[in-house]
Design an enzyme around this catalytic site. Sequence first.
Site, mmCIF file in Angstrom:
data_model
loop_
_atom_site.group_PDB
_atom_site.id
_atom_site.type_symbol
_atom_site.label_atom_id
_atom_site.label_comp_id
_atom_site.label_asym_id
_atom_site.label_seq_id
_atom_site.Cartn_x
_atom_site.Cartn_y
_atom_site.Cartn_z
ATOM 1 N N CYS A 164 16.883 6.093 -3.514
ATOM 2 C CA CYS A 164 16.579 6.839 -4.741
ATOM 3 C C CYS A 164 17.592 7.962 -4.971
ATOM 4 O O CYS A 164 18.070 8.159 -6.088
ATOM 5 C CB CYS A 164 15.155 7.379 -4.703
ATOM 6 S SG CYS A 164 14.765 8.388 -3.278
ATOM 7 N N ARG A 172 -2.797 -2.074 7.277
ATOM 8 C CA ARG A 172 -3.834 -1.053 7.450
ATOM 9 C C ARG A 172 -5.017 -1.258 6.507
ATOM 10 O O ARG A 172 -6.150 -0.996 6.874
ATOM 11 C CB ARG A 172 -3.197 0.315 7.178
ATOM 12 C CG ARG A 172 -4.142 1.449 7.357
ATOM 13 C CD ARG A 172 -3.401 2.765 7.356
ATOM 14 N NE ARG A 172 -4.328 3.866 7.182
ATOM 15 C CZ ARG A 172 -4.035 5.019 6.614
ATOM 16 N NH1 ARG A 172 -2.797 5.230 6.172
ATOM 17 N NH2 ARG A 172 -4.949 5.964 6.505
ATOM 18 N N TYR A 208 4.236 3.578 -1.397
ATOM 19 C CA TYR A 208 4.534 4.032 -2.755
ATOM 20 C C TYR A 208 5.548 3.118 -3.455
ATOM 21 O O TYR A 208 5.451 2.886 -4.656
ATOM 22 C CB TYR A 208 5.033 5.466 -2.735
ATOM 23 C CG TYR A 208 3.969 6.444 -2.297
ATOM 24 C CD1 TYR A 208 2.615 6.161 -2.485
ATOM 25 C CD2 TYR A 208 4.295 7.653 -1.698
ATOM 26 C CE1 TYR A 208 1.631 7.049 -2.095
ATOM 27 C CE2 TYR A 208 3.316 8.558 -1.314
ATOM 28 C CZ TYR A 208 1.992 8.246 -1.508
ATOM 29 O OH TYR A 208 1.017 9.136 -1.130
ATOM 30 N N ALA A 209 6.538 2.600 -2.723
ATOM 31 C CA ALA A 209 7.525 1.725 -3.358
ATOM 32 C C ALA A 209 6.868 0.401 -3.733
ATOM 33 O O ALA A 209 6.986 -0.076 -4.866
ATOM 34 C CB ALA A 209 8.707 1.503 -2.417
ATOM 35 N N SER A 223 0.827 -1.210 0.000
ATOM 36 C CA SER A 223 0.000 0.000 0.000
ATOM 37 C C SER A 223 0.860 1.259 0.000
ATOM 38 O O SER A 223 0.358 2.349 -0.236
ATOM 39 C CB SER A 223 -0.941 0.007 1.212
ATOM 40 O OG SER A 223 -0.192 0.136 2.400
ATOM 41 N N ALA A 232 3.885 7.284 2.082
ATOM 42 C CA ALA A 232 2.435 7.405 1.954
ATOM 43 C C ALA A 232 1.737 7.842 3.240
ATOM 44 O O ALA A 232 0.522 7.990 3.259
ATOM 45 C CB ALA A 232 1.848 6.076 1.475
ATOM 46 N N ASN A 268 12.038 8.901 -8.923
ATOM 47 C CA ASN A 268 12.501 8.287 -7.674
ATOM 48 C C ASN A 268 11.831 6.943 -7.393
ATOM 49 O O ASN A 268 12.425 6.061 -6.781
ATOM 50 C CB ASN A 268 12.283 9.227 -6.489
ATOM 51 C CG ASN A 268 10.840 9.648 -6.319
ATOM 52 O OD1 ASN A 268 10.208 10.100 -7.286
ATOM 53 N ND2 ASN A 268 10.290 9.517 -5.126
ATOM 54 N N SER A 290 -0.886 -5.480 3.329
ATOM 55 C CA SER A 290 -0.975 -4.179 3.974
ATOM 56 C C SER A 290 -1.752 -4.387 5.250
ATOM 57 O O SER A 290 -2.897 -4.852 5.221
ATOM 58 C CB SER A 290 -1.706 -3.167 3.086
ATOM 59 O OG SER A 290 -2.063 -2.031 3.856
#
Lengths: 344, 344, 344, 344
Positions: A148, A38, A14-15, A12, A184, A312, A36
């Site tokens: 990154c 959450r 970003y990576a 969940s 996130a 990134n 995830s």
Amino acid sequence: MDRKTLAIVGASGYAGGEFLRLVLSHPYLEVKQVTSRRFAGEPVTFVHPNLRGRTNLKFIPPERLEPADILVLALPHGVLAREFERYAQLAPILIDLSADFRLKDPGLYQKYYGEHPRPELLGRFVYALPELYRDRLREADWMAGAGCNATATILGLYPLLKGGVLKPGPVFVTLLISTSAAGAEPSPASHHPERAGSLRVYKPTGHRHTAEVVENLPGRPEVHLTAIATDRVRGILMTAQAFLLDGWSERDVWQAYREAYGGEPFIRIVKQKKGVHRYPDPRFVQGTNYADIGFELEEDTGRLVVMVAIDNLVKGTAGHALQALNLRMGWPETLGLEFSGLHP
Amino acid sequence: MDRKTLAIVGASGYAGGEFLRLVLSHPYLEVKQVTSRRFAGEPVTFVHPNLRGRTNLKFIPPERLEPADILVLALPHGVLAREFERYAQLAPILIDLSADFRLKDPGLYQKYYGEHPRPELLGRFVYALPELYRDRLREADWMAGAGCNATATILGLYPLLKGGVLKPGPVFVTLLISTSAAGAEPSPASHHPERAGSLRVYKPTGHRHTAEVVENLPGRPEVHLTAIATDRVRGILMTAQAFLLDGWSERDVWQAYREAYGGEPFIRIVKQKKGVHRYPDPRFVQGTNYADIGFELEEDTGRLVVMVAIDNLVKGTAGHALQALNLRMGWPETLGLEFSGLHP
Amino acid sequence: MDRKTLAIVGASGYAGGEFLRLVLSHPYLEVKQVTSRRFAGEPVTFVHPNLRGRTNLKFIPPERLEPADILVLALPHGVLAREFERYAQLAPILIDLSADFRLKDPGLYQKYYGEHPRPELLGRFVYALPELYRDRLREADWMAGAGCNATATILGLYPLLKGGVLKPGPVFVTLLISTSAAGAEPSPASHHPERAGSLRVYKPTGHRHTAEVVENLPGRPEVHLTAIATDRVRGILMTAQAFLLDGWSERDVWQAYREAYGGEPFIRIVKQKKGVHRYPDPRFVQGTNYADIGFELEEDTGRLVVMVAIDNLVKGTAGHALQALNLRMGWPETLGLEFSGLHP
Amino acid sequence: MDRKTLAIVGASGYAGGEFLRLVLSHPYLEVKQVTSRRFAGEPVTFVHPNLRGRTNLKFIPPERLEPADILVLALPHGVLAREFERYAQLAPILIDLSADFRLKDPGLYQKYYGEHPRPELLGRFVYALPELYRDRLREADWMAGAGCNATATILGLYPLLKGGVLKPGPVFVTLLISTSAAGAEPSPASHHPERAGSLRVYKPTGHRHTAEVVENLPGRPEVHLTAIATDRVRGILMTAQAFLLDGWSERDVWQAYREAYGGEPFIRIVKQKKGVHRYPDPRFVQGTNYADIGFELEEDTGRLVVMVAIDNLVKGTAGHALQALNLRMGWPETLGLEFSGLHP
């Protein structure tokens, strides 16, 4: 060909979400599970609306992970190192996108991150930058995705240090970064009305990625990072400044880049003499695995300015990791990484 | 008090328009005429919609200029130098916002701009930075506004060089600039779909403002400028990197800034230890005449990173020029420059 | 399979450039020539930096066009109609992305565009929206790409009018559009410092795409368009407001959309009950051929609000045209249109 | 003149912070106390960096409030209604910026907000829009600031309904709003990487401000609001669509606006025939108390499109409240509200 199965831990974020996006269009990979805590029970499209119509996967809690051919770990720094055995037994191939196993030198780790809980594992992962470690990655079962900012810096400086064209002395790196780099999780710093339109110095000194940069560049140069966050969502523009050896010219710099990156599928040397787009710009590599690299020499001072633009989350994170996985599996290096970017 | 009359040449551009905005709320100044060849006959609000309800002025062609107490020149570089007599006879006090008379050294001018048509006039204008030349400005009839990037760089470095806290050696300056800096004329480079979202390296080397920086800093230091355009409309974030003298500390840096800028009405030293807004950010000085200055020392290397945020059109152009005019007229320095900026 | 050859006329613009981007990753199409009068001789990457590493094509002047299997025309409105024979003889299949042949009714054309030079050709092109005209497109040699705003409006309203769920009466459409919609030519209106951060009403009344909308919707409804430009570079968010027939419910609306778009590969009905991304947002279809459609009913008034998000250059222009071409050639409809969009 | 003392409850939020900004440059007002439970003890500049150099105030917890001449309440909706006595005894003049006392009709309040804890107080506050209630505000001790979207909508429609130029029937209002409207509290919806670049439908139906709009417009018209959030930080662009009475013309619309707003210091009717800035744009009223109003008539259909641009935090919140306070105190209406906005 039989597809290989893959699971993503922490999808969940970003990576992990970016790795998922890339893998969903990969012909030989099949995503079996995404975790995830959450959002367990929600469809992945609840979090990643771009994937509507692409997948019906739902998030599961990490406890329900089953064995797979490949496990991608996109956990907060420190988690994998603490729970290593639990994840290592699930798959023969591990790709870690956190900072836990990027470094080899426990002293460097300590300086920037604190005590490492499993120092004996440092050095067991291959740093997943194909441009530096292609051969080792072909045989690597455990891979550590590069940071990154480190990716942008290393890709820009590696040919110069390998080629020996720089005067000894400090290299000054300014990194213009993006808001997705902070992850996130909402915070006062990421609240849109505070963040939009800002040019916010993020780390004037002491950036953690310094450790990776120093460890992976030939000769462990003295590199100084200053990171400033723009309000782009994605993208890094790295500029590095250093002095060329006396008597060396722009041709020698060209030569160094060509030797290092001649056949690289994702490196583009940008050096037009004119035009609006004559230098690398992260906007035009957004969503892609490209690193656009340019440079300019100040003739009367010998100062060289190197510029690198990457996304990134792709070349800086999920993209080079997938490129490394392709190498490991003996597949064409560019699978799943074909997107060309947009203009305008 | 009787108001002094003022005319602005080139008021449809961004520098002239900004001077107009400031002066319209100045209690002792009255704008009599504003020129624009292209928009002659149109109300100024046709070009500057923010001034609706503030003025009924219309643009006139420059030929119709009448004498005034003060003449503000916001012409393209080179025009004033070529037509000097014509404008000089119109008013006893001249404020030039172009680069024509900023430099004293004809050699430096030649290097960055080419042959100067009236080299004998170089040095006759006072460089309009109050923080450096307050006393001279009180008696100056001819004032040359500083370049916006030069302003940010000089204000950040001046106390350090005056205070002698830096190790000899190069200073690396990275300037994050804005799209208004390129002026009001459309071009392929400024076309919104090409420009928005970009991080576009503008001048990696050879920036013209280097000349002003070098000429106005104590000891003519070796300063290297790299300018990168973000897609902000206004604002500059300058970061400079250099090494502190061995044995010197953050306290000494503080001391240097305090000594140089103790009573300055428009310099704000920003040095919170925490919080989202702990470093200078051009967003929060937008529309204001403030220069927000901060710094951070990397203890183990002695590297000092200085940060300056200004609005390129106010403190970087029209604001410091108006501040200089206030000084010249013996008025309170802050008149017309009271706006505090917005949050969020 | 043998690749079909294709040429793009006007490929330095945004519509032509986007068609080029899509086609470069199409397995059965080969771009042989791309024209640009202004950039003739330059590599396409001079204008479209995203295509670096993807193609070595250079722009040619239109006079040097050679025959091809397919000709894509991305010319300014009016050019093709005036020079029709010249282009029609070059290829058996024509795809026109201008407004020249979108309409059938010469009276409607006259009202919004003026006299048509070749009215006898109106009606000879098939309107290239697969969701409405799939069958006809399979046999069409001449196809007219729909207007971007018309696409969004038609896709949102078509099922409602076909399903007969709306009360007779005006439908109010507000289109939030982007700066790429105005094309690649710089102008005072597109100058970044003027345009960035603006919410600029573009066409409060009299929008030309009204003609296409009315002509292609069942029953020629009374549709009122108001177009407002945000400072996004790409994307359209269309909202339409109308009243549901008395006694009809959200279920009936669902039913209408399902019936119309049940098997559509590029329509996604977005109707989550909660979450940040519960309505269509053009950001998440950027670069893709998706139209995300959502709606909400105000129970006590019967007011229905329909929302459609598309990328104006893909689903709104080049994407639906390529989808139509795929249909015409008997290929899978989604070839070249696989990109999933990004998050974040 | 003796300054009047003022305290702001909830000054770390955006409405309270904006009132603070305005009042700090007001010649007759002195801010004695500002409260914030969360930031108690911190300087206000910790939260509002724009106020550096302008004030040394620190936040106090609300319990430490002392009596003042004027109390400004910028609390979350519902708090003041519940704790009314506690605050009412602190000052003879109350300005509430929440929704608690904006409405007169308890039924309307119930429909949009739920049960009101103190319905007997509804109607005791004067709705603080000077353009509608100037005379009543001169004698009001308790004032309720209008909602920002209601302000834009009412200011655009009031002259038309008062002048009786519209055909009976629904009025469709589309509000383009900004991210500051959701307040200073971080949330998943306001996380920058999720929010930036989005066009996010916020309230397609059922917007709470409908109640205020209906209650304050002559004849309680049927007004339908649809709110869409852009990624601007500040600003509202309201467009309203309705039909003009048959036989009425643009002149009549002009007349209606002139009659209603002839002498208004903060209303600017924008109606240029040409030029980039010919319609109202929230960008150019940012930071100001202006409402820019324009309109366009579609001759063949009689559809009128009205456009209003305001800054949601100034004219939409703190600005009209301060304007109302100036009226109440018998001061010039524009005190503290002089900022003209920026271009570019």
